[in-house]
Design a protein around this motif. Structure first.
Motif, PDB file in Angstrom:
ATOM      1  N   ASN A   1      23.465  40.889  -8.912  1.00 33.60           N
ATOM      2  CA  ASN A   1      22.732  40.729 -10.159  1.00 33.60           C
ATOM      3  C   ASN A   1      21.439  41.539 -10.143  1.00 33.60           C
ATOM      4  O   ASN A   1      21.133  42.251 -11.103  1.00 33.60           O
ATOM      5  CB  ASN A   1      22.432  39.244 -10.383  1.00 33.60           C
ATOM      6  CG  ASN A   1      21.776  39.015 -11.728  1.00 33.60           C
ATOM      7  OD1 ASN A   1      22.280  39.476 -12.749  1.00 33.60           O
ATOM      8  ND2 ASN A   1      20.637  38.360 -11.719  1.00 33.60           N
TER       9      ASN A   1
ATOM     10  N   ARG B   1      19.602  48.826 -12.183  1.00 32.40           N
ATOM     11  CA  ARG B   1      20.259  49.910 -12.918  1.00 32.40           C
ATOM     12  C   ARG B   1      19.904  49.843 -14.403  1.00 32.40           C
ATOM     13  O   ARG B   1      19.706  50.870 -15.056  1.00 32.40           O
ATOM     14  CB  ARG B   1      21.772  49.834 -12.734  1.00 32.40           C
ATOM     15  CG  ARG B   1      22.225  50.434 -11.412  1.00 32.40           C
ATOM     16  CD  ARG B   1      23.613  49.977 -11.037  1.00 32.40           C
ATOM     17  NE  ARG B   1      24.609  50.297 -12.039  1.00 32.40           N
ATOM     18  CZ  ARG B   1      25.664  49.542 -12.320  1.00 32.40           C
ATOM     19  NH1 ARG B   1      25.860  48.402 -11.692  1.00 32.40           N
ATOM     20  NH2 ARG B   1      26.527  49.907 -13.235  1.00 32.40           N
ATOM     21  N   ALA B   2      19.854  48.621 -14.933  1.00 37.73           N
ATOM     22  CA  ALA B   2      19.529  48.474 -16.354  1.00 37.73           C
ATOM     23  C   ALA B   2      18.122  48.989 -16.639  1.00 37.73           C
ATOM     24  O   ALA B   2      17.898  49.746 -17.583  1.00 37.73           O
ATOM     25  CB  ALA B   2      19.668  47.011 -16.777  1.00 37.73           C
TER      26      ALA B   2
ATOM     27  N   LYS C   1      22.189  45.165 -10.577  1.00 39.42           N
ATOM     28  CA  LYS C   1      22.504  45.509 -11.966  1.00 39.42           C
ATOM     29  C   LYS C   1      21.231  45.567 -12.811  1.00 39.42           C
ATOM     30  O   LYS C   1      21.101  46.426 -13.684  1.00 39.42           O
ATOM     31  CB  LYS C   1      23.484  44.489 -12.554  1.00 39.42           C
ATOM     32  CG  LYS C   1      24.902  44.653 -12.048  1.00 39.42           C
ATOM     33  CD  LYS C   1      25.815  43.617 -12.692  1.00 39.42           C
ATOM     34  CE  LYS C   1      27.175  43.618 -12.034  1.00 39.42           C
ATOM     35  NZ  LYS C   1      28.022  42.524 -12.572  1.00 39.42           N
ATOM     36  N   CYS C   2      20.313  44.646 -12.548  1.00 39.00           N
ATOM     37  CA  CYS C   2      19.045  44.675 -13.298  1.00 39.00           C
ATOM     38  C   CYS C   2      18.258  45.947 -12.978  1.00 39.00           C
ATOM     39  O   CYS C   2      17.616  46.518 -13.865  1.00 39.00           O
ATOM     40  CB  CYS C   2      18.200  43.441 -12.980  1.00 39.00           C
ATOM     41  SG  CYS C   2      18.855  41.934 -13.700  1.00 39.00           S
TER      42      CYS C   2
END
Lengths: 234, 255
Positions: B167, B173-174, B170-171
């Motif tokens: 998670n 990358r976001a 992913k944050c």
């Protein structure tokens, strides 16, 4: 539900909003219309905590959220689908949606919410493994709205959702906004497509040069001579 | 196989092996740049800090650099987090030219701190596998280079998995893909920046451990490695992590 009282917002020394007051009640669709540079996006940015209001108050469900941290505002139940979509281009459609659910109660509901998003936008389901950057403009708009729904908002703020879309798609987007509203989410809608947005709105505000020039029910505004002349060209 | 071609293959392999470590150093730089658009001009100096910590753990406690790698990475993670929290988060909105000086200064501070604490001498610890080598047919391979390469690849792979699956990854990358989008979904972007810088720093700290058996440590080798990492990142594409690994191998061979 959302109560904006007398806010002033500045970009440096330039004042973008002058004493704006506005209200969204539970279950309503409210439009804010106005020309480019009237301050519409600024208003949404101030509500979602990206910009600071120099004075005035913003409250949501009777809680003061003026100048709160963006994350706190999302957690409180306001989701902001921004102008230009702002999706994550190098992440897949599914990952983009998952990123919309940042807090525990949203994560718990995520699997069910994703299914609901797919039911609004079947196109997204077909493209779930594809990177968002490879989607068409319309699909990216759907994705941005879908991502906004993942935070289980009580109020969804949409900034120009129909901008740059083909006419057929514009109608689809407005139908879906109505559907989302009927399922219990209040909507604050910013649009240049004045006719379509007032048609689906309970109430509307007209923003000119950073102040509210007019307000009323959607129907009343559609019949107002000033609006007909200036925004509808009739 | 003739003598010349054997030598060529041997040099090629040595280059590839060292290149893996260059790649690991550069991945940290590339991650930081990819997420924040900041070039960490203190990157090599952070790596040297990692080398010294690893060196002293070896000299004082007898623990091999390959073992102390995790602890060293954790220490440099904290160093990176502090640098981000105190300095880098304040300069993110400045023009690029103005971001250079604070980071160069941090590099100088780290370099001179090392100089004050441990002097200018070159230090080469005699680790267990330091001078070992093995023969693969007619080719000789340094054991410590081979281990360094394998560990570098494993760490790189773990970073990829972390960014792809976790998670937090992913944050990161976001936030790197679209800052506004990340803020609007409720990601605490400042925290993500702290973590990214810290992870980038930890990576270079780990790479430092892998280099301890391979080359003498001194306070002044830091900026050479900042430059090396920078070249590798340019070769592989700014912000492109896989490119950094490939770029590292290319530079390793070219040297």
């Amino acid at each position: 539900m959302l109560n904006v009282r007398d806010i002033n917002v500045f970009y440096g020394d330039m004042q973008a909003l002058r004493g704006i007051s506005l209200e969204v009640k539970k279950g309503e669709v409210v439009s804010v219309i106005g020309s480019n540079g009237a301050g519409k996006s600024t208003l949404l940015r101030a509500i979602s905590g990206i910009l600071r209001a120099r004075n005035g108050t913003i409250s949501f469900n009777d809680r003061n959220i003026t100048n709160a941290h963006s994350a706190g505002i999302v957690a409180a139940g306001i989701s902001h689908v921004p102008e230009g979509r702002q999706v994550f281009p190098n992440m897949t459609v599914k990952e983009n949606l998952e990123m919309g659910a940042q807090f525990p109660h949203m994560k718990k509901a995520a699997t069910a919410t994703i299914e609901e998003v797919y039911s609004f936008f079947p196109r997204l389901k077909e493209r779930l493994g594809q990177n968002a950057g490879t989607l068409s403009g319309g699909e990216q708009q759907m994705l941005a709205m879908g991502r906004g729904l993942m935070s289980l908002p009580q109020l969804m703020m949409l900034d120009e959702p129909s901008l740059g879309l083909a006419p057929l798609l514009v109608s689809t987007i407005f139908e879906i906004i109505e559907k989302i509203n009927q399922l219990g989410t209040s909507i604050l809608l910013i649009e240049q497509n004045v006719f379509q947005s007032l048609k689906i709105s309970h109430r509307g505000y007209v923003l000119e040069n950073g102040t509210i020039a007019l307000s009323g029910t959607g129907e009343a505004l559609l019949e107002n001579p000033h609006i007909r002349k200036t925004y509808l060209g009739l | 196989m003739g003598m010349d071609s054997t030598l060529a293959v041997q040099l090629l392999i040595q280059g590839v092996l060292l290149g893996g470590v260059y790649g690991l150093i550069a991945i940290g730089l590339s991650l930081i740049f990819g997420v924040m658009g900041i070039i960490n001009f203190a990157h090599g100096q952070m790596m040297v800090m990692g080398m010294y910590i690893s060196y002293w753990i070896f000299v004082l406690l007898g623990i091999d650099p390959y073992i102390s790698l995790v602890a060293v990475a954790a220490a440099i993670f904290i160093l990176g987090w502090l640098i981000q929290y105190t300095v880098v988060n304040r300069i993110l909105d400045y023009p690029e030219a103005m971001q250079v000086l604070p980071l160069v200064s941090i590099g100088l501070i780290l370099e001179n701190a090392a100089l004050m604490l441990w002097g200018p001498d070159h230090r080469s610890p005699q680790t267990a596998l330091g001078l070992d080598s093995m023969w693969v047919g007619p080719i000789m391979v340094d054991t410590s280079r081979l281990i360094a390469f394998v560990l570098a690849i494993i760490i790189t792979f773990l970073i990829f998995i972390f960014l792809k699956k976790s998670n937090l990854g992913k944050c990161i990358r976001a936030a790197s893909d679209n800052r506004t989008g990340a803020v609007l979904v409720g990601i605490d972007v400042d925290r993500i920046y702290n973590m990214s810088f810290a992870i980038g720093a930890a990576t270079t700290g780990a790479a430092g451990c892998l280099l301890v058996p391979l080359l003498p440590i001194s306070p002044h080798i830091g900026h050479d490695f900042t430059l090396t990492a920078f070249i590798v990142v340019i070769l592989g594409g700014m912000g492109n992590l896989l490119g950094a690994l490939v770029g590292g191998v290319i530079l390793g061979v070219a040297e």
